[in-house]
Design an enzyme around this catalytic site. Structure first.
Site, PDB file in Angstrom:
ATOM      1  N   MET A 231       3.307  -9.971  -4.329  1.00  0.00           N
ATOM      2  CA  MET A 231       4.508  -9.296  -3.846  1.00  0.00           C
ATOM      3  C   MET A 231       5.714  -9.409  -4.837  1.00  0.00           C
ATOM      4  SD  MET A 231       6.659  -9.479  -0.240  1.00  0.00           S
ATOM      5  CE  MET A 231       7.225 -11.154  -0.568  1.00  0.00           C
TER       6      MET A 231
ATOM      7  N   ASP B 287       9.354  -6.671  -6.108  1.00  0.00           N
ATOM      8  CA  ASP B 287      10.625  -6.172  -5.596  1.00  0.00           C
ATOM      9  C   ASP B 287      10.593  -5.904  -4.096  1.00  0.00           C
ATOM     10  OD1 ASP B 287      10.265  -6.318  -8.329  1.00  0.00           O
ATOM     11  OD2 ASP B 287      10.913  -4.323  -8.645  1.00  0.00           O
TER      12      ASP B 287
ATOM     13  N   GLN C 294       7.141  -4.054  -3.307  1.00  0.00           N
ATOM     14  CA  GLN C 294       5.965  -4.217  -4.250  1.00  0.00           C
ATOM     15  C   GLN C 294       4.849  -4.895  -3.946  1.00  0.00           C
ATOM     16  OE1 GLN C 294       6.540  -1.993  -7.870  1.00  0.00           O
ATOM     17  NE2 GLN C 294       6.931  -0.866  -5.898  1.00  0.00           N
TER      18      GLN C 294
ATOM     19  N   TRP D  76       0.091  -9.309 -10.517  1.00  0.00           N
ATOM     20  CA  TRP D  76       0.816  -8.032 -10.429  1.00  0.00           C
ATOM     21  C   TRP D  76      -0.215  -6.984 -10.817  1.00  0.00           C
ATOM     22  CZ3 TRP D  76       1.595  -4.059 -13.630  1.00  0.00           C
ATOM     23  CH2 TRP D  76       2.499  -3.006 -13.318  1.00  0.00           C
TER      24      TRP D  76
ATOM     25  N   SER E 275       9.325   0.678  -8.068  1.00  0.00           N
ATOM     26  CA  SER E 275      10.476   0.409  -7.052  1.00  0.00           C
ATOM     27  C   SER E 275      11.434   1.620  -6.874  1.00  0.00           C
ATOM     28  CB  SER E 275      11.375  -0.577  -7.682  1.00  0.00           C
ATOM     29  OG  SER E 275      10.648  -2.052  -7.255  1.00  0.00           O
TER      30      SER E 275
ATOM     31  N   ASP F  96      13.359   3.158 -11.278  1.00  0.00           N
ATOM     32  CA  ASP F  96      14.027   2.143 -10.283  1.00  0.00           C
ATOM     33  C   ASP F  96      15.191   3.111  -9.777  1.00  0.00           C
ATOM     34  OD1 ASP F  96      12.064   0.360 -10.878  1.00  0.00           O
ATOM     35  OD2 ASP F  96      13.338  -0.910 -11.970  1.00  0.00           O
TER      36      ASP F  96
HETATM   37  N1  DQQ Z   1       9.021  -3.973 -10.809  1.00  0.00           N
HETATM   38  C1  DQQ Z   1      10.303  -4.050 -11.782  1.00  0.00           C
HETATM   39  C2  DQQ Z   1      10.740  -2.908 -11.694  1.00  0.00           C
HETATM   40  C3  DQQ Z   1       9.448  -1.900 -11.573  1.00  0.00           C
HETATM   41  C4  DQQ Z   1       8.779  -2.723 -10.592  1.00  0.00           C
HETATM   42  C5  DQQ Z   1      10.950  -5.226 -11.499  1.00  0.00           C
HETATM   43  C6  DQQ Z   1       7.102  -2.588 -10.973  1.00  0.00           C
HETATM   44  O1  DQQ Z   1      11.294  -2.216 -13.068  1.00  0.00           O
HETATM   45  O2  DQQ Z   1       9.876  -0.419 -10.797  1.00  0.00           O
HETATM   46  O3  DQQ Z   1      10.557  -6.208 -11.198  1.00  0.00           O
HETATM   47  O4  DQQ Z   1       6.321  -3.363 -10.026  1.00  0.00           O
END
Ligand code: DQQ
Length: 534
Positions: free
Chosen positions: A20, A22, A38, A46, A82, A148
């Site tokens: 996990m 954001d 996320q 990730w 995000s 984002d």
């Molecule tokens: N996590 C980043 C963001 C992006 C996301 C920040 C991807 O910039 O959108 O931790 O998992």
């Protein structure tokens, strides 16, 4: 079981397994709190990113749902990154989020609930016109630095505004887009704000705060009793910083106030682990609530072995400090529902070298709050003018380094004979014309396992220890130590992985390793019950 999973949390949000990061689109809808995040459905690292979804009536106990937003369109086929929720007129939520398209270009998409009469908003439908914002030959936006979207805000000209994180060379950028209908977006001529030398701005957050009082305000609120906050997450350093300033709706520019530091050395929500954070306005209780991701301090191999990675910090209520110069953060009051078995220590002096055990609480899952008063300042060490970096100062003067006024504070997640402990403490120095309070979280002795990142964290706390008592609170949750100094003026979150100080083997102490005595005016600790999370 907790035996094989000693680092899983009792009351911090986490999915049952896997990766996990954001928090996404936090909001309240029909009295139900929503948290999206996320998530990798396929593993503890990730990748394969979707928006997982949970709901709650109290921000503490959660019900999981199926993934809300997942790759299904050309404009997000390589990932749903995000984004944020905006509540449109009539109370309709809309999600703007970053999609990764077939060329791995970052674009902005819209999704809306399929059925507005379902308070849990289980199903989401994507706009057929996605992507709504994209890098083009015209706008010269870098295809891998455009992501984002924030919660959008509405101006008196009936136009929506949203910012997207970006960069040009090493300049961080909040690219502004405007729209009349939330579907057709036009890039503004100027960014809302930018800063040289910061690198990529991830997960920007832009919101108003009231100049007085603790209540939050709706994201589109403007006026004379309003300041604005811009927070950015720096991809290069994995730190966040924020500034307080003025937003001019007519020029669509944000200008940080004089004295605000617009760089990595500025103000942070948290001086430990806390990233990709996001606020929302809780219309039910009139609070602005902050969510932030706390990642692991263990190795990827360790994460794969335990099968999960990442937790969310306890949501924090945030408001502008009386000084107007910083924010105050405090764990949402709902967390106090989990408190049981209060233990109180009577007011007492902590003499030089004292370590006092706080008995009677489950020290691996606890909430501890204390206030300290300094009886005399004569012996205070002088702060060298070159000691401007609090984290460095805390690493050089860890918990085992004796001072005059401090270190004093808590030893948490400690083994019985202190082979392992995490120290959260203050030191007080004599600065130029005032006393300077340093807050540290020292993880160097947190585990006998050498494989973890045990970096020490530190922050200066803007309190006057002569006239105010100095408060410290720590939320302890197996592998998390989330600490609040000076009533929420400085926060430090740490991840630790004790090998001995696990579950019922964990101990809790108040300590003073300074040469001068400190008055512990009150201390309360509670065991915290387990929240229902997955
Ligand atoms: N996590 C980043 C963001 C992006 C996301 C920040 C991807 O910039 O959108 O931790 O998992």
């Amino acid at each position: 079981t907790s035996e094989s999973q000693p680092y899983r949390t009792g009351y911090h949000f986490q999915p049952p397994k896997n990766w996990m990061n954001d928090p996404n689109g936090p909001m309240i809808y029909k009295g139900i709190y929503h948290l999206f995040y996320q998530y990798n459905p396929k593993g503890a690292v990730w990748g394969n990113i979707v928006w997982a979804h949970s709901t709650s009536t109290d921000l503490i106990n959660w019900t999981p749902h199926d993934a809300a937003i997942y790759p299904s369109q050309k404009s997000d086929i390589n990932g749903c990154w995000s984004g944020s929720a905006t509540i449109l007129p009539g109370g309709k939520p809309a999600m703007l989020y970053t999609g990764i398209d077939p060329n791995n270009t970052q674009v902005q998409n819209l999704a809306v609930p399929k059925n507005l009469s379902d308070p849990h908003l289980i199903e989401w439908v994507k706009s057929p016109t996605n992507p709504l914002m994209a890098p083009t030959a015209m706008n010269q936006i870098n295809v891998s630095s455009f992501r984002d979207p924030t919660t959008a805000w509405l101006g008196p000209d009936k136009k929506w505004r949203v910012i997207i994180g970006s960069k040009i060379n090493h300049k961080g950028l909040a690219i502004l887009y405007t729209s009349k209908n939330f579907v057709k977006w036009t890039q503004a001529k100027h960014p809302l704000h930018s800063a040289e030398g910061t690198g990529m701005w991830e997960c920007p957050d832009f919101f108003p705060v009231a100049t007085r009082g603790v209540y939050g305000v709706e994201t589109s609120k403007l006026g004379s009793s309003i300041k604005h906050v811009l927070k950015v997450s720096l991809d290069d350093t994995k730190h966040e910083y924020y500034t307080i300033g003025t937003y001019n709706i007519f020029t669509d520019k944000y200008v940080p106030d004089k004295g605000q530091v617009d760089s990595d050395s500025g103000l942070r929500y948290d001086y430990g682990k806390f990233y990709a954070s996001k606020t929302f306005f809780d219309i039910l209780t009139q609070r602005r609530i902050l969510w932030g991701w706390i990642n692991e301090s263990s190795s990827v191999e360790h994460d794969i072995k335990k099968g999960w990675s990442g937790v969310q910090a306890i949501p924090r209520n945030i408001w502008l400090d009386k000084s107007g110069k910083q924010l105050i953060q405090w764990p949402i009051v709902e967390i106090e529902k989990l408190r049981v078995n209060q233990v109180k220590l009577p007011s007492k002096f902590l003499k030089a070298g004292s370590v006092v055990e706080v008995k009677g609480v489950t020290a691996s899952q606890a909430d501890i709050e204390a206030s300290f008063k300094i009886p005399g300042f004569e012996k205070a060490e002088v702060l060298d003018p070159s000691w401007t970096n609090p984290q460095l100062l805390c690493s050089q003067k860890g918990a085992s380094v004796k001072g005059a006024l401090g270190p004093f504070g808590f030893l948490v997640l400690s083994s019985k004979s202190l082979e392992e402990y995490t120290a959260v403490f203050f030191r007080i120095f004599k600065g130029h014309g005032k006393y300077v309070v340093l807050m540290c979280s020292d993880q160097s002795r947190s585990s006998l396992d050498a494989d973890n990142d045990k970096t020490t964290y530190g922050a200066f706390v803007d309190v006057d220890p002569v006239h105010e008592s100095l408060s410290l609170r720590s939320l302890i949750d197996h592998s998390i130590v989330e600490s609040f100094g000076g009533g929420g003026k400085a926060c430090i979150t740490a991840r630790v992985y004790p090998t001995l100080a696990i579950d019922h083997e964990a101990h809790l102490y108040a300590f003073n390793y300074g040469t001068e005595k400190i008055n512990l005016t009150n201390l309360s600790a509670w065991s915290l019950k387990k929240a229902q999370i997955s």
